[in-house]
Design an enzyme around this catalytic site. Structure first.
Site, PDB file in Angstrom:
ATOM      1  N   VAL A  84      -4.415  -3.069   1.253  1.00  0.00           N
ATOM      2  CA  VAL A  84      -3.900  -1.851   0.616  1.00  0.00           C
ATOM      3  C   VAL A  84      -2.372  -1.866   0.671  1.00  0.00           C
ATOM      4  CG1 VAL A  84      -3.822   0.668   0.746  1.00  0.00           C
ATOM      5  CG2 VAL A  84      -5.964  -0.552   1.244  1.00  0.00           C
ATOM      6  N   LYS A  85      -1.752  -1.721  -0.498  1.00  0.00           N
ATOM      7  CA  LYS A  85      -0.285  -1.674  -0.560  1.00  0.00           C
ATOM      8  C   LYS A  85       0.197  -0.221  -0.576  1.00  0.00           C
ATOM      9  CE  LYS A  85       1.816  -4.607  -3.386  1.00  0.00           C
ATOM     10  NZ  LYS A  85       2.089  -5.279  -4.693  1.00  0.00           N
ATOM     11  N   VAL A  86       1.128   0.083   0.310  1.00  0.00           N
ATOM     12  CA  VAL A  86       1.754   1.408   0.314  1.00  0.00           C
ATOM     13  C   VAL A  86       3.264   1.202   0.227  1.00  0.00           C
ATOM     14  CG1 VAL A  86      -0.096   2.445   1.703  1.00  0.00           C
ATOM     15  CG2 VAL A  86       1.932   1.545   2.850  1.00  0.00           C
TER      16      VAL A  86
END
Ligand code: E4P
Length: 216
Positions: A84-86
């Site tokens: 997951v990219k934040v």
């Protein structure tokens, strides 16, 4: 240094994967938008076209931590291979802390400073993604940012992996590998540039021509 493909195009993914060139596929909302397909379908297609060793990166769109956490959990539930990219914002760090504590692999992306990278590591991120080419675009040296993060992580014994993103050409790749960057993610075009060499083409053509002289 590991190579990731920075594309959601299934032909690029299949080609790069079959070449044995990559161990990951990174996407962002812009990259997804180029495929003109639903987000879920694009991710499913990439996962189906690659093996269990391939990590697939997908970015959240919410701007608040609560929304990012919700989106991140939903994305991560699709496959254990999903990262997951934040974004490297305060809200992104809050989301990274929660998602990482749940065992979800998180990449803090759009990183433009060593201090953002330190905070990403402290929040538990598995990966941090400094944007090399986009810094070059504004007259700064993107490679220097990666070197600074490498030096700091080594000095501090930080295990968060550095993914150099926004990689634009083979010289970026060579310099990143020399400085010990963990991963570089790049468009398929750069992978093609890495293998292309006119001397190799000439040599192969010469061998084939000479083979015609061999009595059959
Ligand atoms: C990583 O996944 C980034 O989103 C990406 O490398 C950005 O690259 P660009 O600057 O070529 O758009």
């Amino acid at each position: 240094m590991k190579i990731f493909l920075d594309s959601a195009n299934i032909n690029d993914v299949t080609n790069a994967y079959n070449m044995g060139a990559i161990t990951g596929v990174t996407t962002n909302p812009t990259i997804i938008s180029r495929e003109n397909k639903k987000f879920d379908d694009v991710l499913a297609e990439i996962l189906a076209a690659t093996g269990p060793e391939i990590l697939v990166f997908a970015e959240v769109l919410a701007l608040d931590a609560e929304g990012m956490i919700k989106e991140g959990r939903a994305i991560a539930a699709k496959s254990s291979n999903i990262v997951v990219k934040v974004p490297a914002l305060a809200e992104g760090l809050k989301a990274a802390k929660v998602l990482s504590s749940e065992g979800i692999k998180v990449c803090v992306t759009v990183c433009y400073s060593p201090t953002q990278a330190i905070l990403a590591a402290n929040a538990g991120a598995t990966f941090v993604a400094p944007f090399v080419g986009r810094l070059d675009d504004i007259g700064e040296n993107g490679l220097n940012l990666v070197q600074d993060i490498r030096d700091i992580f080594d000095a501090q014994g930080i295990e968060t992996q550095i993914i150099a993103a926004s990689v634009r050409h083979p010289i970026h790749v060579i310099e990143l590998a020399k400085m010990g960057c963990d991963i570089a993610t790049m468009p398929f075009k750069v992978i093609q540039q890495m293998i292309a060499n006119p001397n190799t083409d000439r040599a192969v053509a010469g061998f084939l021509k000479d083979w015609e002289k061999v009595p059959k």
